[in-house]
Design an enzyme around this catalytic site. Structure first.
Site, PDB file in Angstrom:
ATOM      1  N   ASN A  59       0.828  -1.272   0.040  1.00  0.00           N
ATOM      2  CA  ASN A  59       0.071   0.010  -0.143  1.00  0.00           C
ATOM      3  C   ASN A  59       0.932   1.157  -0.056  1.00  0.00           C
ATOM      4  OD1 ASN A  59      -1.702   2.093   0.491  1.00  0.00           O
ATOM      5  ND2 ASN A  59      -2.424   1.291   2.796  1.00  0.00           N
ATOM      6  N   LYS A 112       0.243   4.191  -0.051  1.00  0.00           N
ATOM      7  CA  LYS A 112      -0.624   5.329   0.253  1.00  0.00           C
ATOM      8  C   LYS A 112      -0.338   6.748  -0.592  1.00  0.00           C
ATOM      9  CE  LYS A 112      -0.162   3.372   4.699  1.00  0.00           C
ATOM     10  NZ  LYS A 112      -0.163   3.266   6.151  1.00  0.00           N
ATOM     11  N   HIS A 148      -9.562   1.078   4.735  1.00  0.00           N
ATOM     12  CA  HIS A 148      -8.342   1.123   5.472  1.00  0.00           C
ATOM     13  C   HIS A 148      -8.659   2.259   6.579  1.00  0.00           C
ATOM     14  CE1 HIS A 148      -4.186   2.515   6.496  1.00  0.00           C
ATOM     15  NE2 HIS A 148      -3.718   1.351   5.835  1.00  0.00           N
ATOM     16  N   GLU A 151      -7.009   4.535   7.816  1.00  0.00           N
ATOM     17  CA  GLU A 151      -6.848   5.905   7.765  1.00  0.00           C
ATOM     18  C   GLU A 151      -8.126   6.468   6.906  1.00  0.00           C
ATOM     19  OE1 GLU A 151      -2.934   5.309   5.671  1.00  0.00           O
ATOM     20  OE2 GLU A 151      -2.242   4.812   7.442  1.00  0.00           O
ATOM     21  N   GLU A 174      -5.640  -5.221  10.233  1.00  0.00           N
ATOM     22  CA  GLU A 174      -4.602  -4.141  10.643  1.00  0.00           C
ATOM     23  C   GLU A 174      -4.876  -3.455  11.921  1.00  0.00           C
ATOM     24  OE1 GLU A 174      -2.448  -2.976   6.708  1.00  0.00           O
ATOM     25  OE2 GLU A 174      -3.998  -1.703   6.987  1.00  0.00           O
ATOM     26  N   GLY A 176       2.116   1.916  10.743  1.00  0.00           N
ATOM     27  CA  GLY A 176       3.075   3.246  10.653  1.00  0.00           C
ATOM     28  C   GLY A 176       3.850   3.547  11.907  1.00  0.00           C
ATOM     29  N   SER A 197       3.225  -2.280  10.284  1.00  0.00           N
ATOM     30  CA  SER A 197       4.883  -2.339  10.732  1.00  0.00           C
ATOM     31  C   SER A 197       5.277  -3.663  10.126  1.00  0.00           C
ATOM     32  CB  SER A 197       5.095  -1.987  11.913  1.00  0.00           C
ATOM     33  OG  SER A 197       4.457  -0.569  12.361  1.00  0.00           O
TER      34      SER A 197
HETATM   35  P1  PGA Z   1       2.756   0.218   7.688  1.00  0.00           P
HETATM   36  O1  PGA Z   1       1.501   0.356   7.045  1.00  0.00           O
HETATM   37  O2  PGA Z   1       3.218  -1.172   7.016  1.00  0.00           O
HETATM   38  O3  PGA Z   1       3.377   1.299   7.207  1.00  0.00           O
HETATM   39  O4  PGA Z   1       2.563  -0.021   9.195  1.00  0.00           O
HETATM   40  C1  PGA Z   1       0.214  -0.681   6.778  1.00  0.00           C
HETATM   41  C2  PGA Z   1      -0.971  -0.154   6.173  1.00  0.00           C
HETATM   42  O5  PGA Z   1      -1.344   0.759   6.424  1.00  0.00           O
HETATM   43  O6  PGA Z   1      -1.438  -0.863   5.538  1.00  0.00           O
END
Ligand code: PGA
Length: 253
Positions: free
Chosen positions: A9, A11, A94, A96, A164, A170, A210
């Site tokens: 992803n 983003k 997601h 976010e 997740e 993140g 992560s």
């Molecule tokens: P990350 O993000 O691997 O940077 O923690 C995962 C995601 O949001 O899909």
């Protein structure tokens, strides 16, 4: 056996030129599927160019969001019907988007259904906030979130679920493989209630939050976890390639 998937992803990172560069490097590195499907999810504006680069390779393409309507007066949105010719997967729900763009389970459910209806494959994201885990309610919360985000979807065909936990995204603080495995089990039982146990065991469940080359092996070895949704590390071609190779070695053994 569910399909094994490592999805990246990206983003809101990469200009079109940067996305093209990243895709070219990854295409050169990920030449065989070897039991794992790799999926790249660049920003909308790069889908066409990245898609052209991936053509003929084993790497699949995904979008990061979609509007459920076919078309209409929705300034700035991108519809499922626009994406259909471009990509196979769409990340939906997601955390976010849920947190920053007000996507409720009901909105996510509309998107999941529209993506499926247009013949694409939703990567449906679910996960709990830290307080919910600390309160001991993570599995109950996430299972309800999954049920509500599936809405009236009547088949798990093509569906991918990504667990997740919000506190792991993140932050560099990944969940433990035990947490991922326990959640995968609970999500599979929710899927079994909705679609039957055969469909549930065939639905890939990914862990995200992560994931990096140092912890990927432990996650993909966890029972019930069929791959990973990778954010930060998916922007580093060596890291992403390593994660795919690690998964491939685990899943083939
Ligand atoms: P990350 O993000 O691997 O940077 O923690 C995962 C995601 O949001 O899909």
């Amino acid at each position: 056996m569910p399909q094994r998937i490592i999805a990246g992803n990206w983003k809101m990172h990469t200009t079109v030129d940067e996305a093209v560069g990243l895709a070219e490097v990854l295409r050169g590195k990920l030449t065989d599927a070897n039991g794992v499907t790799s999926v790249l999810c660049p920003p909308f504006v790069s889908l066409t160019r990245v898609g052209a680069i991936l053509k003929g390779s084993p790497i699949r393409l995904g979008a990061q969001n979609a509007h459920p309507a076919r078309s209409g007066a929705f300034t700035g949105e991108v519809s499922v019907s626009m994406l259909r010719d471009l990509c196979e997967f769409v990340i939906v729900g997601h955390s976010e988007r849920r947190a920053m763009f007000g996507e409720t389970d009901a909105i996510v459910a509309e998107k999941v259904q529209a993506v499926a209806e247009y013949g694409m494959r939703p990567i449906l994201c679910v996960g709990e906030a830290r307080e919910i885990r600390e309160g001991g309610r993570a599995e109950t919360f996430v299972s309800k979130q999954l049920r509500d985000s599936l809405g009236a979807l009547n088949s798990a065909n093509g569906l991918v679920v990504a667990y997740e936990p919000i506190w792991a995204i993140g932050t560099g603080l990944a969940a433990t493989p035990e947490i991922a495995s326990a959640m995968a089990k609970s999500l599979r039982s929710t899927l079994a209630d909705a679609f039957g146990s055969e469909a549930a065991s065939a639905t890939p469940i990914l862990y995200g939050g992560s994931v990096n080359p140092g912890n990927a092996e432990a996650f993909v070895k966890s029972e019930g976890v069929d791959g990973a949704l990778v954010g930060g590390a998916s922007l580093k071609p060596n890291d992403f390639t390593q994660i795919v190779e690690i998964a491939s070695a685990v899943f083939r053994s």
